[in-house]
Design a protein around this motif. Structure first.
Motif, PDB file in Angstrom:
ATOM      1  N   GLU A  46     -26.118  21.935  -1.900  1.00 15.47           N
ATOM      2  CA  GLU A  46     -26.344  21.659  -0.481  1.00 15.47           C
ATOM      3  C   GLU A  46     -26.378  22.929   0.367  1.00 15.47           C
ATOM      4  O   GLU A  46     -26.811  22.885   1.518  1.00 15.47           O
ATOM      5  N   TYR A 102     -30.926  20.119   7.054  1.00 13.24           N
ATOM      6  CA  TYR A 102     -30.585  20.100   5.630  1.00 13.24           C
ATOM      7  C   TYR A 102     -31.871  20.118   4.831  1.00 13.24           C
ATOM      8  O   TYR A 102     -32.764  19.288   5.055  1.00 13.24           O
ATOM      9  N   PRO A 103     -31.997  21.051   3.879  1.00 19.35           N
ATOM     10  CA  PRO A 103     -31.068  22.156   3.600  1.00 19.35           C
ATOM     11  C   PRO A 103     -31.035  23.160   4.745  1.00 19.35           C
ATOM     12  O   PRO A 103     -31.877  23.104   5.635  1.00 19.35           O
TER      13      PRO A 103
END
Length: 731
Positions: A46, A102-103
């Motif tokens: 992540e 995200y990422p």
């Protein structure tokens, strides 16, 4: 996908395309989109930045396919890849992923994709619901406390939007968040403009997104739109980002489109945003900053703000001061280039929120430092503002919308314009510093390219020419030089009624003899007798024993003529646009009656001039500088009232020359009480010229310095008379 895997896919696609010339663009587009969505199903790290994943590559391929497809399609038709993008709400999904960040760094990648898509596609896309809705979502991210990291991508995104809107102003409502988004206001005439989005979807046919346009978009956050994003980016600490945002905003506001201008001022709240930031920057200026530093600051240009951040500041608070004046210069530039609707709204917002609500209380305070600082800042405003609409608001703020009252201001008239009364009265303040700063303010106001300054301060009181003595039987002959030629009679100025008291005759005879060569050199022999008489009246006003310049090696009257010529040409060029009369108003058309009032401004200046022998040198220079500036203007009433020594004055009236005569009378009575007056006068002049040290201070130094200023002021007035007369006689 690894680098080897990516290369393998490229080679495979190349082989397939070589075997089959028909490219499967829709399939490739869908595969790249699946590659992005699958990342979120398969990713395990992540913290891995987006730029180190395959996402940027997939986005680049999708963009290339869309651009290539458009080139292959007939004009006006929508290709299957663009239909896929709209039908599957690809941009909606990307904006959501960007919002989630995200990422890490995904928001920057999304912004870059949107920017390049809107920039490289030839057909307009913003009118599609599934395009402008995610665009709005990206604009609203500015309220999420994003931080400075993606500012470069954000400013590129909004700059592209501004360029597209500039090409088609009807797209502007698609980028403004308000209760009518999805149902933009229509242009005059009531019919939707081409490309506008309605509740039934976009007007152009042939697209696949119509089922998505069932209802208008409702804002999910406070008003965060293209305008607020631009203004926010204009405040960036990164100079390149701020500069690009400011240029984009100028591009947006200069559109010649009435409906777009109204949308920017109403839905976009542009005017209040600009004015509020000006107030914020004003609040950031340290209260301890030196007024002298403010006065010495050179003009700040908005495109150059931030250069001084690279070097050490010259004084504390310099960067804050430059930031304020830089934004003021930007507002000034914007109001000059913007649509009149926008310019008017910005000027009104600045006048209300900054001039009246913030600056005026500072100007009306009683603390000396606060008065000096606010006056210096107001003088700086007069130096920077040049846009006609904003300049008009400044003049109304300082001087009022009405002209000077025809009678002296009393308690019942102070309410007419409180600030003007205070500022003028401060030219005669007990504090010499406040007096000087206030005089500097008015001198700067007199440089403004607007006739209302002269009208409010001086001309309103001179219109009826009540300063002239009227004969009982009717209007008298126009004032002018005496019938006898003064050069034939030896210029007997000692017989002039202005020179009756307190002057030794030898003094005037010597002064006349000294002035004659200068006058013969500069004044034409034909038709110049009147001019010679007036010029000599000023040159010979100070008696020879009170003169010091003739005994020193320095530039004389020639320099004053040269300087006056340059300044007069400047004033004349400016006043040529003001529709001033070429000659004084006929007395027959002037209202009869007594009680001439020179006006609050001239009253204070004349009062100051009467005390020239008792005031500090710097104050005297400022008083005479303002009066000289007034005398330069080519208005016939100003010239008559300030520069005609032989003007028959009505009872109780005073003119500039009459005030000077009284000062000379006072001077001659006091010089006899000063030991070694000629020697001390020359010493003081040398000190003022920087030829000798300024210590120790003489017992009568203020008086001696006043004499020097008085002598030079008379030369200056004589040069102005000469230059004006020569200009009028020139073909």
């Amino acid at each position: 996908m690894s680098l080897l895997g990516r290369l393998g896919a490229l080679l495979q696609r190349a082989v397939e395309s070589a075997e089959d010339p028909r490219l499967d663009l829709p399939g490739a587009f869908a595969e790249h989109w699946k590659g992005i969505t699958h990342y979120y199903l398969e990713a395990t790290d992540e913290d891995k930045p987006a730029k180190e994943t395959d996402i940027p590559w997939h986005l680049k391929q999708m963009l290339d396919i869309l651009v290539y497809e458009e080139k292959q399609q007939p004009l006006g038709e929508t290709g299957p890849c663009l239909e896929y993008l709209l039908q599957h709400k690809v941009l909606e999904t990307l904006s959501t992923l960007g919002k989630a960040e995200y990422p890490p760094g995904m928001r920057s990648q999304v912004l870059l994709f949107f920017s390049r898509l809107l920039e490289q596609m030839q057909r307009p896309l913003l009118h599609y619901l599934n395009v402008y809705r995610p665009v709005l979502k990206l604009l609203q991210l500015g309220s999420d406390g994003l931080g400075p990291d993606p500012e470069k991508e954000v400013v590129q995104f909004v700059a592209v939007l501004c360029t597209k809107i500039r090409q088609d102003p009807s797209l502007l409502p698609c980028t403004l968040e308000d209760k009518k988004v999805g149902q933009p206001s229509l242009p005059p005439g009531g019919a939707p403009a081409e490309g506008y989005v309605t509740s039934a979807g976009p007007l152009p046919s042939g697209s696949m997104e119509a089922p998505d346009a069932a209802s208008p978009v409702r804002p999910t956050s406070p008003a965060q739109n293209l305008v607020t994003s631009l203004v926010s980016l204009c405040k960036s600490k990164k100079r390149k980002v701020a500069l690009k945002a400011q240029e984009a905003l100028l591009l947006l506001t200069s559109m010649d489109h009435q409906t777009a201008a109204l949308a920017l001022t109403r839905e976009g709240k542009l005017a209040s945003l600009l004015a509020d930031h000006l107030c914020t920057l004003y609040d950031a200026i340290p209260a301890t900053i030196s007024p002298a530093d403010v006065a010495a600051l050179p003009p700040v240009r908005w495109r150059l703000v931030g250069h001084s951040a690279e070097v050490e500041s010259s004084f504390p608070g310099q960067l804050d001061l430059e930031a304020f004046f830089g934004w003021l210069d930007y507002c000034d530039c914007l109001t000059k280039e913007a649509h009149p609707v926008i310019a008017g709204a910005v000027c009104e917002a600045v006048a209300q929120h900054f001039f009246l609500e913030q600056l005026q209380p500072q100007l009306l305070q009683m603390a000396e430092h606060g008065i000096l600082l606010s006056t210096a800042l107001l003088t700086g405003l007069a130096k920077h503002i040049r846009a006609p609409a904003l300049l008009r608001q400044l003049i109304v703020f300082v001087l009022g919308a009405t002209e000077e009252p025809p009678a002296p201001e009393g308690p019942d008239q102070q309410h007419r314009h409180l600030l003007r009364s205070h500022l003028i009265e401060r030219c005669n303040h007990l504090s010499d510093e406040i007096s000087r700063a206030s005089l500097q303010l008015f001198e700067e106001l007199l440089h403004l390219p607007d006739p209302r300054v002269l009208q409010a301060l001086v001309l309103g009181n001179l219109e009826e020419r009540r300063y002239i003595l009227r004969s009982p039987s009717g209007p008298e002959d126009p004032p002018g030089p005496r019938e006898t030629d003064p050069w034939e009679d030896g210029l007997d100025l000692e017989e002039d009624p202005y020179f009756m008291d307190g002057f030794p005759s030898s003094s005037f005879r010597a002064s006349v003899e000294m002035a004659l060569p200068v006058l013969q050199q500069h004044v034409p022999s034909e038709g110049g007798a009147g001019v010679k008489e007036v010029v000599s009246s000023f040159l010979c006003l100070v008696p020879s024993e009170a003169k010091s310049s003739a005994y020193l090696e320095e530039a004389g009257y020639d320099t004053y003529v040269h300087d006056a010529s340059t300044l007069f040409q400047e004033c004349r060029a400016r006043a040529s646009q003001w529709d001033w009369p070429p000659a004084p108003r006929a007395l027959e058309g002037c209202a009869s009656g007594s009680g001439f009032y020179e006006g609050h401004f001239l009253q204070v200046l004349f009062d100051r001039l009467t005390r020239i022998l008792d005031q500090p040198y710097a104050v005297n220079l400022q008083v005479t500088s303002v009066l000289s500036r007034l005398a330069l203007f080519p208005h016939p009433h100003l010239h008559e009232y300030l520069l005609d020594p032989y003007l028959p004055l009505a009872p109780g009236c005073r003119s500039l020359f009459a005030v000077l005569v009284r000062v000379i009378g006072d001077l001659m009575q006091r010089t006899h009480r000063v030991p070694n007056f000629p020697e001390h006068l020359q010493l003081v002049r040398r000190r003022l010229m920087g030829l000798v040290p300024d210590e120790p201070r003489l017992s009568h130094q203020t008086l001696l310095e006043g004499v020097v200023v008085l002598e030079e002021f008379c030369k200056e007035l004589a040069a102005i008379v000469f230059v004006k007369s020569m200009t009028e006689e020139a073909p």
